[in-house]
Design a protein around this motif. Structure first.
Motif, short mmCIF file in Angstrom:
data_model
loop_
_atom_site.label_atom_id
_atom_site.label_comp_id
_atom_site.label_asym_id
_atom_site.label_seq_id
_atom_site.Cartn_x
_atom_site.Cartn_y
_atom_site.Cartn_z
N GLY A 141 22.45 57.58 29.60
CA GLY A 141 21.88 58.59 28.71
C GLY A 141 22.95 59.45 28.09
N SER A 142 22.90 60.75 28.32
CA SER A 142 23.88 61.68 27.74
C SER A 142 25.00 62.03 28.71
N SER A 173 28.59 62.24 21.88
CA SER A 173 27.86 60.98 21.68
C SER A 173 28.83 59.82 21.52
N GLY A 209 22.06 57.23 23.26
CA GLY A 209 22.49 57.41 24.64
C GLY A 209 23.13 56.16 25.23
#
Length: 282
Positions: A31-32, A46, A54
């Protein structure tokens, strides 16, 4: 188990840019978040602004696995690019430009260079063979090739004068401390008159396009132009028959809340029926 040897500057073989802080060791990302054992770091960048959905998204991982089992690479120039054509249509719809054409590239640098080429070609197709210059802002950054660095205003990355092909930014960026001799207390949309002056100094008959970032990124850290500035730039360029290229590598595909950062300024680009703008988004 094979023992891993810690790398030092003396043993590293990867040639890469060095930042002020040393690289962070990591084991995996989800994900992040980027993980290093029990530690985790928020990936606020990102990846390199290209992992919008993600890290390790199950749907993306499954699609990549499925594709690589069928084939690793197929050039659309030689083999039918059905999936690429479908994706191009979806991208055009996503940015509200359903009749536009889409070109896929592997980096922001090649994307911007890929926009400059058809801009010049458009002028040649109209008989304006002398229109080849591309004018840029003093604080802009548009890529890491020799050509794009010569056009960019990234001061730490500016090439040696002998290596810059005689190119350099042509007008001041409309940001605090960057627009020299700005007549206003803070920059206004009319600061775009610096673009007019640059076109006239270069000779309108020699200018193919004005290339601007819709929101400044690498060199300034998110400077937003004055309200209406992109619209005035387009109006000035239209007077001289100059095309406008919006570098949306950092801002396109929803990163500013709208499909393109240009959508925040009504009138900043022409309709899809006319060739007045090329957006570059990755």
């Amino acid at each position: 188990m094979k023992e891993t040897t810690a790398l030092t500057d003396a043993t590293r073989r990867l040639l890469a840019a060095k930042l002020q802080l040393p690289p962070i060791p990591w084991t995996h990302a989800r994900g992040s978040w980027v993980y290093d054992g029990a530690k985790r770091y928020l990936d606020a960048a990102s990846g390199m602004i290209n992992v919008n959905i993600g890290h390790a998204h199950p749907a993306v991982a499954a699609a990549m696995s499925d594709q690589v089992r069928r084939g690793t690479f197929a050039s659309p120039g030689a083999l039918s690019g059905t999936l690429m054509d479908e994706l191009a249509g979806q991208v055009a719809l996503a940015v509200h430009r359903p009749e536009d054409r889409v070109m896929f590239t592997s980096s922001g640098t090649s994307g911007v260079e890929g926009a400059i080429a058809p801009a010049r070609l458009a002028h040649r197709s109209r008989g304006a063979d002398g229109r080849r210059k591309v004018l840029t802002a003093s604080l802009g950054y548009h890529g890491n090739s020799a050509f794009m660095l010569a056009l960019s205003g990234h001061r730490r990355r500016r090439p040696h004068p002998d290596d810059s092909f005689g190119l350099q930014p042509a007008f001041d960026a409309p940001y605090p401390g960057q627009h020299l001799d700005c007549p206003y207390e803070t920059c206004q949309a009319e600061c775009a008159q610096g673009v007019r002056a640059a076109i006239e100094q270069a000779g309108p008959e020699t200018v193919a396009a004005v290339l601007i970032e819709t929101v400044n990124g690498t060199t300034g850290g998110g400077y937003v132009p004055p309200a209406g500035y992109p619209r005035v730039v387009r109006e000035i360029c239209a007077e001289y028959g100059v095309l406008v290229i919006h570098d949306e590598v950092l801002t396109g595909l929803g990163r500013t809340g709208l499909p393109l950062a240009a959508h925040h300024t009504p009138g900043s680009y022409a309709s899809h029926a006319t060739v007045k703008r090329v957006d570059v988004a990755t």
